[in-house]
Design an enzyme around this catalytic site. Sequence first.
Site, mmCIF file in Angstrom:
data_model
loop_
_atom_site.group_PDB
_atom_site.id
_atom_site.type_symbol
_atom_site.label_atom_id
_atom_site.label_comp_id
_atom_site.label_asym_id
_atom_site.label_seq_id
_atom_site.Cartn_x
_atom_site.Cartn_y
_atom_site.Cartn_z
ATOM 1 N N LYS A 12 0.826 -1.206 0.000
ATOM 2 C CA LYS A 12 0.000 0.000 0.000
ATOM 3 C C LYS A 12 0.861 1.258 0.000
ATOM 4 O O LYS A 12 1.926 1.282 0.599
ATOM 5 C CB LYS A 12 -0.905 0.000 1.239
ATOM 6 C CG LYS A 12 -1.919 1.134 1.282
ATOM 7 C CD LYS A 12 -2.740 1.069 2.559
ATOM 8 C CE LYS A 12 -3.847 2.109 2.529
ATOM 9 N NZ LYS A 12 -3.345 3.489 2.340
ATOM 10 N N LYS A 17 7.576 1.072 1.456
ATOM 11 C CA LYS A 17 8.259 0.269 0.432
ATOM 12 C C LYS A 17 9.617 0.849 0.049
ATOM 13 O O LYS A 17 10.606 0.126 -0.060
ATOM 14 C CB LYS A 17 7.402 0.162 -0.835
ATOM 15 C CG LYS A 17 6.153 -0.670 -0.706
ATOM 16 C CD LYS A 17 5.412 -0.770 -2.026
ATOM 17 C CE LYS A 17 5.102 0.567 -2.648
ATOM 18 N NZ LYS A 17 4.279 1.447 -1.801
ATOM 19 N N LYS A 43 6.152 9.159 -7.565
ATOM 20 C CA LYS A 43 6.796 10.130 -6.668
ATOM 21 C C LYS A 43 8.309 10.168 -6.875
ATOM 22 O O LYS A 43 8.977 11.093 -6.415
ATOM 23 C CB LYS A 43 6.495 9.779 -5.203
ATOM 24 C CG LYS A 43 5.037 9.852 -4.812
ATOM 25 C CD LYS A 43 4.851 9.834 -3.301
ATOM 26 C CE LYS A 43 5.421 8.602 -2.632
ATOM 27 N NZ LYS A 43 4.798 7.333 -3.040
ATOM 28 N N ASP A 128 -1.473 -0.290 -4.341
ATOM 29 C CA ASP A 128 -2.791 -0.275 -3.707
ATOM 30 C C ASP A 128 -3.774 -1.086 -4.552
ATOM 31 O O ASP A 128 -4.617 -1.823 -4.055
ATOM 32 C CB ASP A 128 -3.313 1.162 -3.572
ATOM 33 C CG ASP A 128 -2.532 1.937 -2.522
ATOM 34 O OD1 ASP A 128 -1.326 2.119 -2.739
ATOM 35 O OD2 ASP A 128 -3.124 2.327 -1.508
#
Length: 264
Positions: A12, A17, A43, A128
């Site tokens: 998620k 991560k 990102k 996700d």
Amino acid sequence: MKEPKRIAIYGKGGIGKSSTSSNIAAACADKGYKVMIIGCDPKSDSSITLLGGKRIPTILDLLRDGENVTENDVVFEGYNGVRCVEVGGPEPGIGCAGRGIIVAIKKLKEISESIKDMDLIIYDVPGDIVCGGFVAPIRKGMVKEAYVLTSGEYMPLYAANNICRGLARINTPLSGIICNSRKVSREEEIVSKFAEEIGSDLIAFIPKEQIVQDCERDGYSVIEKAPDSHIAQVYRDLANAIMQRERSVLPEAMSDERLRELTR
């Protein structure tokens, strides 16, 4: 030439991560392995703690700018020789991040010689929802092992369960579950039981410690900035477990009802 160990770490958004991936990469580099980390999150922050807080150009940004992209433009050497790559993402509101992963990784394979000479390649993948694009590294044969990162909270476990459902659908084995603790009640017990019920096992429990965030804010991995800390050893043990890992299973996702019952 020997085949590199190629893994994807799913979980998620916000579950840790990138922090986990970069510390695994750093720990393996310390052991003498040739390591590459490929950040697949829009990102573009998978490699930042391996580069002293520096952001690097992304493959998709350079392609959009019409650049004739070479390996030197997108592959950067970080801590202890770790090769760092960021895929990047689409312009906000335009395009599909998943599709971008496919385009970027195809380009990387065309231009990179160093990718062929690695002992370990880590794909840090948002997860996700396991859409077609985000499983691209698996579908394209670039990943041989998948790991799922979660905590003991309901929503990260829900996402992890959904990821496992997606892995099973594309006939991809799961190599293990990693718990990044949020200090919730009975957390290790809950995640261990989750791993057991989907047919896998918990290969690491990473305790929540402030030093991880402190190192990240300064732009470093724990392995680099706090090598003598307890949490650094946890990451080393996880890295060692991954490098030696041979067991994998096709996961059997839980029902939503059973998952909610587990976390009560």
